[in-house]
Design a protein around this motif. Structure first.
Motif, PDB file in Angstrom:
ATOM      1  N   MET A  76      14.123  -2.042  -2.752  1.00  0.00           N
ATOM      2  CA  MET A  76      13.023  -0.610  -4.251  1.00  0.00           C
ATOM      3  C   MET A  76      12.886  -0.013  -3.214  1.00  0.00           C
ATOM      4  N   ILE A  77      13.040   1.329  -3.098  1.00  0.00           N
ATOM      5  CA  ILE A  77      11.537   1.821  -3.006  1.00  0.00           C
ATOM      6  C   ILE A  77      10.817   2.286  -3.712  1.00  0.00           C
ATOM      7  N   ARG A  78       9.623   2.555  -3.667  1.00  0.00           N
ATOM      8  CA  ARG A  78       9.031   3.656  -4.968  1.00  0.00           C
ATOM      9  C   ARG A  78       7.164   3.478  -4.279  1.00  0.00           C
ATOM     10  N   GLN A  79       6.835   4.105  -5.542  1.00  0.00           N
ATOM     11  CA  GLN A  79       5.897   5.191  -5.073  1.00  0.00           C
ATOM     12  C   GLN A  79       4.795   3.886  -5.125  1.00  0.00           C
ATOM     13  N   ALA A  80       4.318   3.399  -3.953  1.00  0.00           N
ATOM     14  CA  ALA A  80       2.354   2.551  -3.839  1.00  0.00           C
ATOM     15  C   ALA A  80       1.880   2.690  -5.097  1.00  0.00           C
ATOM     16  N   THR A  81       1.245   1.726  -5.915  1.00  0.00           N
ATOM     17  CA  THR A  81       0.197   1.591  -6.085  1.00  0.00           C
ATOM     18  C   THR A  81      -1.125   0.982  -5.756  1.00  0.00           C
ATOM     19  N   GLU A  82      -1.871   0.833  -6.645  1.00  0.00           N
ATOM     20  CA  GLU A  82      -3.537   0.335  -6.492  1.00  0.00           C
ATOM     21  C   GLU A  82      -3.126  -1.325  -5.650  1.00  0.00           C
ATOM     22  N   ALA A  83      -2.190  -1.972  -6.985  1.00  0.00           N
ATOM     23  CA  ALA A  83      -2.264  -3.097  -6.784  1.00  0.00           C
ATOM     24  C   ALA A  83      -1.284  -3.527  -5.288  1.00  0.00           C
ATOM     25  N   ASP A  84      -0.628  -2.745  -4.527  1.00  0.00           N
ATOM     26  CA  ASP A  84      -0.188  -2.635  -2.945  1.00  0.00           C
ATOM     27  C   ASP A  84      -0.950  -3.636  -2.112  1.00  0.00           C
ATOM     28  N   LYS A  85      -2.101  -2.372  -1.976  1.00  0.00           N
ATOM     29  CA  LYS A  85      -2.900  -2.737  -1.452  1.00  0.00           C
ATOM     30  C   LYS A  85      -3.093  -4.031  -0.253  1.00  0.00           C
ATOM     31  N   PRO A  86      -3.324  -5.253  -1.383  1.00  0.00           N
ATOM     32  CA  PRO A  86      -3.721  -6.154  -0.992  1.00  0.00           C
ATOM     33  C   PRO A  86      -2.575  -6.361   0.139  1.00  0.00           C
ATOM     34  N   VAL A 105       6.306   1.513  -0.645  1.00  0.00           N
ATOM     35  CA  VAL A 105       6.142   0.275  -0.483  1.00  0.00           C
ATOM     36  C   VAL A 105       7.961   0.346  -0.584  1.00  0.00           C
ATOM     37  N   TYR A 106       8.370  -0.576  -0.238  1.00  0.00           N
ATOM     38  CA  TYR A 106       9.670  -1.067  -0.064  1.00  0.00           C
ATOM     39  C   TYR A 106       9.443  -2.434  -0.625  1.00  0.00           C
ATOM     40  N   GLU A 107      10.356  -2.940  -1.470  1.00  0.00           N
ATOM     41  CA  GLU A 107      10.008  -4.590  -2.644  1.00  0.00           C
ATOM     42  C   GLU A 107      10.919  -5.004  -2.462  1.00  0.00           C
ATOM     43  N   ASP A 108      11.323  -5.903  -2.090  1.00  0.00           N
ATOM     44  CA  ASP A 108      12.728  -6.525  -2.534  1.00  0.00           C
ATOM     45  C   ASP A 108      12.390  -8.288  -3.572  1.00  0.00           C
ATOM     46  N   ASP A 109      12.462  -7.971  -4.493  1.00  0.00           N
ATOM     47  CA  ASP A 109      12.835  -9.302  -5.480  1.00  0.00           C
ATOM     48  C   ASP A 109      10.932  -9.547  -5.650  1.00  0.00           C
ATOM     49  N   GLY A 110      10.469  -8.780  -6.101  1.00  0.00           N
ATOM     50  CA  GLY A 110       8.696  -8.570  -6.736  1.00  0.00           C
ATOM     51  C   GLY A 110       8.303  -8.562  -5.072  1.00  0.00           C
ATOM     52  N   THR A 111       8.543  -8.773  -3.940  1.00  0.00           N
ATOM     53  CA  THR A 111       7.760  -9.363  -2.643  1.00  0.00           C
ATOM     54  C   THR A 111       7.632  -7.900  -1.626  1.00  0.00           C
ATOM     55  N   VAL A 112       6.221  -7.367  -1.566  1.00  0.00           N
ATOM     56  CA  VAL A 112       6.821  -6.246  -0.634  1.00  0.00           C
ATOM     57  C   VAL A 112       6.359  -6.198   0.767  1.00  0.00           C
ATOM     58  N   LEU A 113       7.555  -5.102   1.294  1.00  0.00           N
ATOM     59  CA  LEU A 113       8.068  -5.791   2.691  1.00  0.00           C
ATOM     60  C   LEU A 113       7.938  -4.652   4.206  1.00  0.00           C
ATOM     61  N   GLY A 114       7.383  -3.901   3.748  1.00  0.00           N
ATOM     62  CA  GLY A 114       7.657  -2.697   4.099  1.00  0.00           C
ATOM     63  C   GLY A 114       7.015  -1.252   3.390  1.00  0.00           C
ATOM     64  N   THR A 115       6.355  -0.172   3.991  1.00  0.00           N
ATOM     65  CA  THR A 115       4.997   0.551   3.155  1.00  0.00           C
ATOM     66  C   THR A 115       5.111   2.206   4.120  1.00  0.00           C
ATOM     67  N   TYR A 116       5.719   2.643   3.811  1.00  0.00           N
ATOM     68  CA  TYR A 116       5.334   4.007   4.783  1.00  0.00           C
ATOM     69  C   TYR A 116       5.209   4.575   4.181  1.00  0.00           C
ATOM     70  N   TYR A 117       3.825   6.133   4.344  1.00  0.00           N
ATOM     71  CA  TYR A 117       3.020   7.636   4.265  1.00  0.00           C
ATOM     72  C   TYR A 117       3.794   8.806   5.024  1.00  0.00           C
ATOM     73  N   ILE A 118       4.454   9.307   3.850  1.00  0.00           N
ATOM     74  CA  ILE A 118       4.428  10.771   3.729  1.00  0.00           C
ATOM     75  C   ILE A 118       3.597  11.973   3.531  1.00  0.00           C
ATOM     76  N   VAL A 119       2.985  12.629   4.822  1.00  0.00           N
ATOM     77  CA  VAL A 119       2.007  14.085   4.383  1.00  0.00           C
ATOM     78  C   VAL A 119       2.899  15.165   5.418  1.00  0.00           C
ATOM     79  N   ARG A 120       1.771  16.016   5.449  1.00  0.00           N
ATOM     80  CA  ARG A 120       1.946  17.438   6.481  1.00  0.00           C
ATOM     81  C   ARG A 120       1.433  17.728   6.878  1.00  0.00           C
ATOM     82  N   ASN A 121       2.669  17.484   8.173  1.00  0.00           N
ATOM     83  CA  ASN A 121       1.435  16.861   9.771  1.00  0.00           C
ATOM     84  C   ASN A 121       1.093  18.531   9.927  1.00  0.00           C
ATOM     85  N   GLN A 122       0.646  19.710   9.533  1.00  0.00           N
ATOM     86  CA  GLN A 122      -0.605  20.382  10.351  1.00  0.00           C
ATOM     87  C   GLN A 122      -0.248  21.557   9.234  1.00  0.00           C
TER      88      GLN A 122
END
Length: 159
Positions: free
Chosen positions: A1-11, A51-68
């Motif tokens: 599952m890919i979802r928007q990250a939260t403060e709790a995902d920071k660690p 974040v990419y989450e599998d069975d409650g474990t965060v296994l990946g992250t990405y950000y998206i932002v305008r380039n310019q």
């Protein structure tokens, strides 16, 4: 599952970012960056983090932002990191696919990577297979921890 990250995902995100940033082989980030500064960078202004989450474990992250800003604001940029124990399992490809789907809903019509380290062959291959073209090569633009300089690629895809 890919979802928007939260403060709790920071660690979990820091646990993925730290070894990648410390290695100094793929991101143009100071290798001794602090946890606070690394997370401030990843969650920087105007960035949307997932974040990419599998069975409650965060296994990946990405950000998206305008380039310019201004006339270049229709082009986005992303950064991706996969947990060491999850590499080679398609997580980066899944995050890439997600970013390619979400970017148009955010108003972007193209995606650009500004500094793909040439020796990061896994990323170069993944982006190329996803339809990105290498539109520029920056000779010696990235200094490896060994002191050797390697080329960086600018890669681009219309959405």
């Amino acid at each position: 599952m890919i979802r928007q990250a939260t403060e709790a995902d920071k660690p979990a995100i820091w646990a993925m970012l730290e070894p990648v940033f410390r290695a100094g082989e793929t991101y143009a980030i100071d290798r001794d960056i602090s946890r606070e500064d690394a997370l401030a960078y990843w969650f920087g202004p105007e960035r949307t983090v997932f974040v990419y989450e599998d069975d409650g474990t965060v296994l990946g992250t990405y950000y998206i932002v305008r380039n310019q800003k201004g006339g270049g604001s229709h082009v986005c940029n992303c950064g991706y990191v996969t947990a060491a124990q999850a590499r080679g399992k398609g997580i980066a490809r899944a995050m890439l696919a997600h970013s390619l789907e979400v970017a148009p809903t955010m108003g972007f019509t193209a995606m650009q990577y500004n500094c793909v380290v040439y020796t990061n062959t896994r990323a170069v291959d993944t982006w190329t297979r996803a339809g990105f073209d290498t539109v520029g090569r920056l000779p010696g633009a990235f200094r490896m921890p060994s002191g050797e300089t390697v080329d960086a690629l600018v890669m681009f895809r219309t959405l």
